[in-house]
Enzyme design. Structure first.
Site, mmCIF file in Angstrom:
data_model
loop_
_atom_site.group_PDB
_atom_site.id
_atom_site.type_symbol
_atom_site.label_atom_id
_atom_site.label_comp_id
_atom_site.label_asym_id
_atom_site.label_seq_id
_atom_site.Cartn_x
_atom_site.Cartn_y
_atom_site.Cartn_z
ATOM 1 N N HIS A 1 -0.242 4.540 4.469
ATOM 2 C CA HIS A 1 -0.933 5.207 3.366
ATOM 3 C C HIS A 1 -0.514 6.670 3.281
ATOM 4 O O HIS A 1 -0.150 7.175 2.216
ATOM 5 C CB HIS A 1 -2.448 5.109 3.547
ATOM 6 C CG HIS A 1 -2.974 3.717 3.432
ATOM 7 N ND1 HIS A 1 -4.325 3.433 3.371
ATOM 8 C CD2 HIS A 1 -2.358 2.511 3.380
ATOM 9 C CE1 HIS A 1 -4.504 2.125 3.286
ATOM 10 N NE2 HIS A 1 -3.314 1.552 3.287
ATOM 11 N N SER B 1 0.820 -1.216 0.000
ATOM 12 C CA SER B 1 0.000 0.000 0.000
ATOM 13 C C SER B 1 0.850 1.260 0.000
ATOM 14 O O SER B 1 0.467 2.271 -0.592
ATOM 15 C CB SER B 1 -0.939 -0.002 1.214
ATOM 16 O OG SER B 1 -1.879 -1.035 1.107
#
Length: 404
Positions: A332, A260
């Site tokens: 993230h 991610s």
């Protein structure tokens, strides 16, 4: 038969003229597009010798056409067999060459339209940058980085799924991360420095691996086609490293798996493209639906909404699911920030302005300072972290039947 061919060609030229010249007649469009090119190569009699036609086609971006197809186009254009081509024959030749490239160019246009400014205001008029890129595109080097890295991630996922199945552990849609792997970022073994990057190869379930693969291929391949594999590779890998370093500082007890951080770095790269090409991406952006959708404000809004919603879901999942299913949303944020900070100096800038050179250095220095801070924090503030596990890699989980 001759009339039918002429009718089809007229309709094709008319449609192309209407699109490219926004309302001008097809003849005016063709004259504006092809007359300067023809005059540049024509002799004093207003004709181009047949021997120069092939080189002209290659210089204008039609080298991708097969040799037999080029020969056929030249033969049809020289229907009177006088070994020279006048202006009308030249227009017919160029029109048919463009039609032959339509399928190839549609694929390229679809891919690069999200990462290339649609137009640029120049001193001598407006330049269609997507069209210019397509005409000069070549597959050297091919966009293979994201494909290769995705295949490696998929192969490792399948391999560990088989190993865990042999130990009675099922890999499901939402679980199955092999936390015993030497690739996982393990907060108890932070001294194994490779883990800050290698965790991207491990995924927690089928849904996790599929979503990351689809996402990074859709975003990464168009970026590679324009900015080449090494630039995209740098942004992707540094985004992964930023994700683990940031998690180690703000979420020190959390194991980390998945790509991610790299995926969000690709989003950040799109932000960087918008920032560095804002003027070109907002030029005449309200003149039509395509320009509006490809403009900087719309791109910025789309990626902001996507990143915001996805991160909000990650935060919700983190605090509502059991300990073993927590989502490291910090990675993230870090990947997104790294994609912007590294994308600005690393990715191509289609029109460099003086203030962008300053921003180039500012972005690079900020990234390096943040990385240095995180590394020093890990190295000197050891009491902040879990007790270090110094056992040989890698300890056997309790639910494994290990043999030593």
């Amino acid at each position: 038969m001759e009339t039918s061919k002429g009718g089809r060609r007229g309709r094709q030229v008319g449609r192309q003229g209407e699109m490219e010249m926004r309302g001008l007649s097809s003849k005016e469009a063709m004259d504006r597009k092809y007359k300067p090119i023809f005059d540049q190569h024509a002799n004093e009699n207003g004709e181009i010798p047949l021997g120069f036609i092939r080189d002209t086609l290659e210089r204008l971006g039609y080298a991708e056409l097969p040799r037999k197809k080029v020969d056929e186009l030249i033969r049809r254009a020289n229907a009177d067999q006088n070994e020279v081509i006048d202006y009308s024959e030249f227009v017919n030749l160029m029109t048919e060459a463009e039609i032959e490239l339509t399928k190839f160019q549609k694929v390229i246009r679809t891919a690069v339209s999200t990462v290339v400014p649609s137009s640029q205001k120049a001193a001598d008029g407006e330049t269609d940058m997507v069209e210019d890129y397509i005409n000069h595109y070549n597959c050297c080097p091919p966009p293979l980085f994201m494909i290769i890295i995705s295949l490696v991630e998929l192969g490792i996922f399948v391999g560990y799924a088989i190993v865990q199945k042999n130990h009675g552990i099922a890999t499901t849609m939402t679980s199955g991360a092999p936390l015993q792997s030497p690739l996982v970022y393990n907060p108890y073994r932070r001294y194994e420095a490779w883990r800050y990057l290698s965790y991207m190869f491990i995924h927690d379930g089928i849904k996790h691996i599929l979503s990351n693969l689809i996402f990074q291929l859709l975003l990464g391949i168009p970026l590679e086609m324009v900015h080449k594999f090494w630039r995209v590779g740098i942004v992707y890998c540094l985004g992964v490293i930023a994700g683990s370093l940031c998690t180690s500082v703000f979420d020190p007890w959390t194991y980390l798996v998945g790509a991610s951080g790299g995926c969000y770095a690709l989003i950040g790269a799109h932000f960087a493209i918008v920032i560095m090409n804002w003027q070109d991406m907002t030029h005449d952006w309200m003149s039509g639906p395509i320009k509006f959708l490809m403009s900087a404000p719309v791109r910025l809004a789309f990626w902001s909404i996507y990143a915001g919603v996805d991160t909000a879901v990650a935060i919700y999942t983190r605090y509502t699911h059991p300990e073993g299913s927590r989502v490291a949303y910090v990675a993230h944020f870090a990947g997104l920030a790294a994609g912007i900070l590294i994308g600005i100096p690393v990715l191509k800038n289609f029109s460099v302005k003086p203030w962008e050179k300053i921003l180039w250095w500012i972005s690079l220095v900020i990234y390096l300072v943040l990385v240095l801070f995180a590394v020093c924090f890990n190295g000197f503030y050891t009491s902040y972290y879990p007790k270090t596990d110094w056992r040989p890699c890698c300890p056997c989980p309790e639910n494994y039947k290990c043999k030593y």
